[in-house]
Design a protein around this motif. Structure first.
Motif, PDB file in Angstrom:
ATOM      1  N   ILE A   1       0.838  -1.210   0.000  1.00  0.00           N
ATOM      2  CA  ILE A   1       0.000   0.000   0.000  1.00  0.00           C
ATOM      3  C   ILE A   1       0.870   1.256   0.000  1.00  0.00           C
ATOM      4  CG2 ILE A   1      -1.688   1.319   1.346  1.00  0.00           C
ATOM      5  CD1 ILE A   1      -2.897  -1.135   0.074  1.00  0.00           C
ATOM      6  N   VAL A   2       1.944   1.241   0.767  1.00  0.00           N
ATOM      7  CA  VAL A   2       2.791   2.427   0.898  1.00  0.00           C
ATOM      8  C   VAL A   2       3.502   2.751  -0.422  1.00  0.00           C
ATOM      9  CG1 VAL A   2       4.783   3.417   2.107  1.00  0.00           C
ATOM     10  CG2 VAL A   2       3.055   2.145   3.376  1.00  0.00           C
ATOM     11  N   SER A   3       3.933   1.741  -1.141  1.00  0.00           N
ATOM     12  CA  SER A   3       4.639   1.968  -2.401  1.00  0.00           C
ATOM     13  C   SER A   3       3.766   2.712  -3.422  1.00  0.00           C
ATOM     14  CB  SER A   3       5.136   0.643  -2.959  1.00  0.00           C
ATOM     15  OG  SER A   3       5.865   0.831  -4.133  1.00  0.00           O
ATOM     16  N   PRO A   4       2.549   2.243  -3.737  1.00  0.00           N
ATOM     17  CA  PRO A   4       1.719   3.015  -4.661  1.00  0.00           C
ATOM     18  C   PRO A   4       1.282   4.359  -4.086  1.00  0.00           C
ATOM     19  CG  PRO A   4       0.633   0.938  -4.094  1.00  0.00           C
ATOM     20  CD  PRO A   4       1.963   0.947  -3.436  1.00  0.00           C
ATOM     21  N   LEU A   5       1.167   4.457  -2.770  1.00  0.00           N
ATOM     22  CA  LEU A   5       0.812   5.734  -2.149  1.00  0.00           C
ATOM     23  C   LEU A   5       1.888   6.779  -2.436  1.00  0.00           C
ATOM     24  CD1 LEU A   5      -0.926   7.479  -0.196  1.00  0.00           C
ATOM     25  CD2 LEU A   5       0.519   6.590   1.635  1.00  0.00           C
ATOM     26  N   VAL A   6       3.144   6.438  -2.158  1.00  0.00           N
ATOM     27  CA  VAL A   6       4.252   7.367  -2.379  1.00  0.00           C
ATOM     28  C   VAL A   6       4.410   7.666  -3.873  1.00  0.00           C
ATOM     29  CG1 VAL A   6       6.750   7.688  -2.153  1.00  0.00           C
ATOM     30  CG2 VAL A   6       5.432   6.735  -0.254  1.00  0.00           C
ATOM     31  N   LEU A   7       4.333   6.635  -4.690  1.00  0.00           N
ATOM     32  CA  LEU A   7       4.455   6.817  -6.141  1.00  0.00           C
ATOM     33  C   LEU A   7       3.368   7.741  -6.669  1.00  0.00           C
ATOM     34  CD1 LEU A   7       5.857   6.014  -8.802  1.00  0.00           C
ATOM     35  CD2 LEU A   7       4.286   4.080  -8.914  1.00  0.00           C
TER      36      LEU A   7
ATOM     37  N   LEU B   1      -7.182  16.411  -6.985  1.00  0.00           N
ATOM     38  CA  LEU B   1      -8.094  15.652  -7.838  1.00  0.00           C
ATOM     39  C   LEU B   1      -7.359  14.535  -8.576  1.00  0.00           C
ATOM     40  CD1 LEU B   1     -10.902  15.245  -9.007  1.00  0.00           C
ATOM     41  CD2 LEU B   1     -10.334  16.957 -10.743  1.00  0.00           C
ATOM     42  N   SER B   2      -6.188  14.848  -9.106  1.00  0.00           N
ATOM     43  CA  SER B   2      -5.449  13.829  -9.844  1.00  0.00           C
ATOM     44  C   SER B   2      -4.977  12.712  -8.915  1.00  0.00           C
ATOM     45  CB  SER B   2      -4.272  14.438 -10.610  1.00  0.00           C
ATOM     46  OG  SER B   2      -3.322  14.994  -9.729  1.00  0.00           O
ATOM     47  N   TRP B   3      -4.623  13.045  -7.673  1.00  0.00           N
ATOM     48  CA  TRP B   3      -4.204  12.003  -6.741  1.00  0.00           C
ATOM     49  C   TRP B   3      -5.374  11.095  -6.369  1.00  0.00           C
ATOM     50  CZ3 TRP B   3      -5.520  10.557  -1.780  1.00  0.00           C
ATOM     51  CH2 TRP B   3      -4.739   9.522  -1.269  1.00  0.00           C
ATOM     52  N   LEU B   4      -6.573  11.682  -6.215  1.00  0.00           N
ATOM     53  CA  LEU B   4      -7.753  10.877  -5.891  1.00  0.00           C
ATOM     54  C   LEU B   4      -8.055   9.840  -6.974  1.00  0.00           C
ATOM     55  CD1 LEU B   4     -10.213  13.487  -4.340  1.00  0.00           C
ATOM     56  CD2 LEU B   4      -9.105  11.561  -3.187  1.00  0.00           C
ATOM     57  N   VAL B   5      -7.671  10.129  -8.200  1.00  0.00           N
ATOM     58  CA  VAL B   5      -7.844   9.174  -9.293  1.00  0.00           C
ATOM     59  C   VAL B   5      -6.642   8.227  -9.363  1.00  0.00           C
ATOM     60  CG1 VAL B   5      -8.036   8.954 -11.801  1.00  0.00           C
ATOM     61  CG2 VAL B   5      -9.314  10.741 -10.604  1.00  0.00           C
ATOM     62  N   ALA B   6      -5.442   8.762  -9.202  1.00  0.00           N
ATOM     63  CA  ALA B   6      -4.219   7.980  -9.416  1.00  0.00           C
ATOM     64  C   ALA B   6      -4.015   6.886  -8.380  1.00  0.00           C
ATOM     65  CB  ALA B   6      -3.004   8.908  -9.431  1.00  0.00           C
ATOM     66  N   PHE B   7      -4.245   7.162  -7.117  1.00  0.00           N
ATOM     67  CA  PHE B   7      -3.953   6.173  -6.081  1.00  0.00           C
ATOM     68  C   PHE B   7      -4.811   4.911  -6.220  1.00  0.00           C
ATOM     69  CE2 PHE B   7      -4.357   4.725  -1.527  1.00  0.00           C
ATOM     70  CZ  PHE B   7      -3.146   4.061  -1.504  1.00  0.00           C
ATOM     71  N   PRO B   8      -6.140   5.026  -6.318  1.00  0.00           N
ATOM     72  CA  PRO B   8      -6.924   3.801  -6.509  1.00  0.00           C
ATOM     73  C   PRO B   8      -6.594   3.090  -7.829  1.00  0.00           C
ATOM     74  CG  PRO B   8      -8.361   5.638  -5.950  1.00  0.00           C
ATOM     75  CD  PRO B   8      -6.994   6.183  -6.143  1.00  0.00           C
ATOM     76  N   THR B   9      -6.281   3.877  -8.859  1.00  0.00           N
ATOM     77  CA  THR B   9      -5.910   3.277 -10.141  1.00  0.00           C
ATOM     78  C   THR B   9      -4.645   2.450  -9.997  1.00  0.00           C
ATOM     79  OG1 THR B   9      -6.948   5.098 -11.346  1.00  0.00           O
ATOM     80  CG2 THR B   9      -5.336   3.764 -12.548  1.00  0.00           C
ATOM     81  N   LEU B  10      -3.644   2.989  -9.314  1.00  0.00           N
ATOM     82  CA  LEU B  10      -2.410   2.236  -9.081  1.00  0.00           C
ATOM     83  C   LEU B  10      -2.676   0.954  -8.304  1.00  0.00           C
ATOM     84  CD1 LEU B  10       0.333   4.891  -8.256  1.00  0.00           C
ATOM     85  CD2 LEU B  10       0.443   3.120  -9.999  1.00  0.00           C
TER      86      LEU B  10
ATOM     87  N   MET C   1      -5.284  -0.826  -8.347  1.00  0.00           N
ATOM     88  CA  MET C   1      -5.966  -1.796  -9.209  1.00  0.00           C
ATOM     89  C   MET C   1      -5.055  -2.364 -10.297  1.00  0.00           C
ATOM     90  SD  MET C   1      -9.839  -0.336  -9.638  1.00  0.00           S
ATOM     91  CE  MET C   1      -9.347   1.243 -10.288  1.00  0.00           C
ATOM     92  N   VAL C   2      -4.200  -1.537 -10.888  1.00  0.00           N
ATOM     93  CA  VAL C   2      -3.418  -1.999 -12.044  1.00  0.00           C
ATOM     94  C   VAL C   2      -2.055  -2.559 -11.666  1.00  0.00           C
ATOM     95  CG1 VAL C   2      -4.600  -0.399 -13.594  1.00  0.00           C
ATOM     96  CG2 VAL C   2      -2.393   0.245 -12.636  1.00  0.00           C
ATOM     97  N   LEU C   3      -1.583  -2.320 -10.468  1.00  0.00           N
ATOM     98  CA  LEU C   3      -0.250  -2.773 -10.085  1.00  0.00           C
ATOM     99  C   LEU C   3      -0.051  -4.288 -10.215  1.00  0.00           C
ATOM    100  CD1 LEU C   3       2.369  -1.430  -9.343  1.00  0.00           C
ATOM    101  CD2 LEU C   3       1.747  -1.621  -6.939  1.00  0.00           C
ATOM    102  N   PRO C   4      -0.995  -5.125  -9.837  1.00  0.00           N
ATOM    103  CA  PRO C   4      -0.785  -6.565 -10.053  1.00  0.00           C
ATOM    104  C   PRO C   4      -0.591  -6.917 -11.536  1.00  0.00           C
ATOM    105  CG  PRO C   4      -2.559  -6.216  -8.492  1.00  0.00           C
ATOM    106  CD  PRO C   4      -2.211  -4.870  -9.056  1.00  0.00           C
ATOM    107  N   ALA C   5      -1.364  -6.307 -12.410  1.00  0.00           N
ATOM    108  CA  ALA C   5      -1.211  -6.564 -13.850  1.00  0.00           C
ATOM    109  C   ALA C   5       0.133  -6.049 -14.351  1.00  0.00           C
ATOM    110  CB  ALA C   5      -2.350  -5.911 -14.629  1.00  0.00           C
ATOM    111  N   VAL C   6       0.552  -4.894 -13.865  1.00  0.00           N
ATOM    112  CA  VAL C   6       1.846  -4.335 -14.265  1.00  0.00           C
ATOM    113  C   VAL C   6       2.976  -5.263 -13.841  1.00  0.00           C
ATOM    114  CG1 VAL C   6       3.463  -2.431 -13.845  1.00  0.00           C
ATOM    115  CG2 VAL C   6       1.055  -1.939 -14.308  1.00  0.00           C
ATOM    116  N   ARG C   7       2.889  -5.805 -12.633  1.00  0.00           N
ATOM    117  CA  ARG C   7       3.927  -6.735 -12.158  1.00  0.00           C
ATOM    118  C   ARG C   7       3.990  -7.985 -13.027  1.00  0.00           C
ATOM    119  NH1 ARG C   7       2.392  -5.479  -6.057  1.00  0.00           N
ATOM    120  NH2 ARG C   7       3.928  -3.861  -5.665  1.00  0.00           N
ATOM    121  N   ARG C   8       2.830  -8.503 -13.434  1.00  0.00           N
ATOM    122  CA  ARG C   8       2.818  -9.676 -14.327  1.00  0.00           C
ATOM    123  C   ARG C   8       3.424  -9.339 -15.682  1.00  0.00           C
ATOM    124  NH1 ARG C   8      -2.128 -10.526 -11.787  1.00  0.00           N
ATOM    125  NH2 ARG C   8      -3.289  -9.521 -13.456  1.00  0.00           N
TER     126      ARG C   8
END
Length: 85
Positions: A17-23, A56-65, A67-74
């Protein structure tokens, strides 16, 4: 005699959680500034408009990250050789 207090850290299980939060915080901070600056130029209201855009952009970016981070890792695992041990 001075004593140093050890800084407490989060347990390793929170890294997912912390990694996508900081990113998301850093990326949206920079990208929203560049977009707002390009749109407005150096304008007196730049800081307040930028902070609004950043929020506003962070409110969209954090949940998006999250959701997509597992797919990105694969995808990265498919594209890259595994690290040598």
């Amino acid at each position: 005699m001075t004593t140093t207090r050890k800084r407490s850290r989060l347990p390793a299980r929170y890294a997912a959680i912390v990694s996508p939060l900081v990113l998301s915080l850093l990326m949206t901070f920079i990208v929203s500034f560049i977009s707002t600056l390009k749109s407005l130029g150096f304008h007196p209201s730049l800081p307040s408009i930028w902070m609004s855009a950043w929020g506003l952009s962070w409110l969209v970016a954090f949940p998006t990250l999250l959701m997509v981070l597992p797919a990105v890792r694969r995808i990265v695992g498919w594209l890259c050789e595994p690290a040598a041990r």
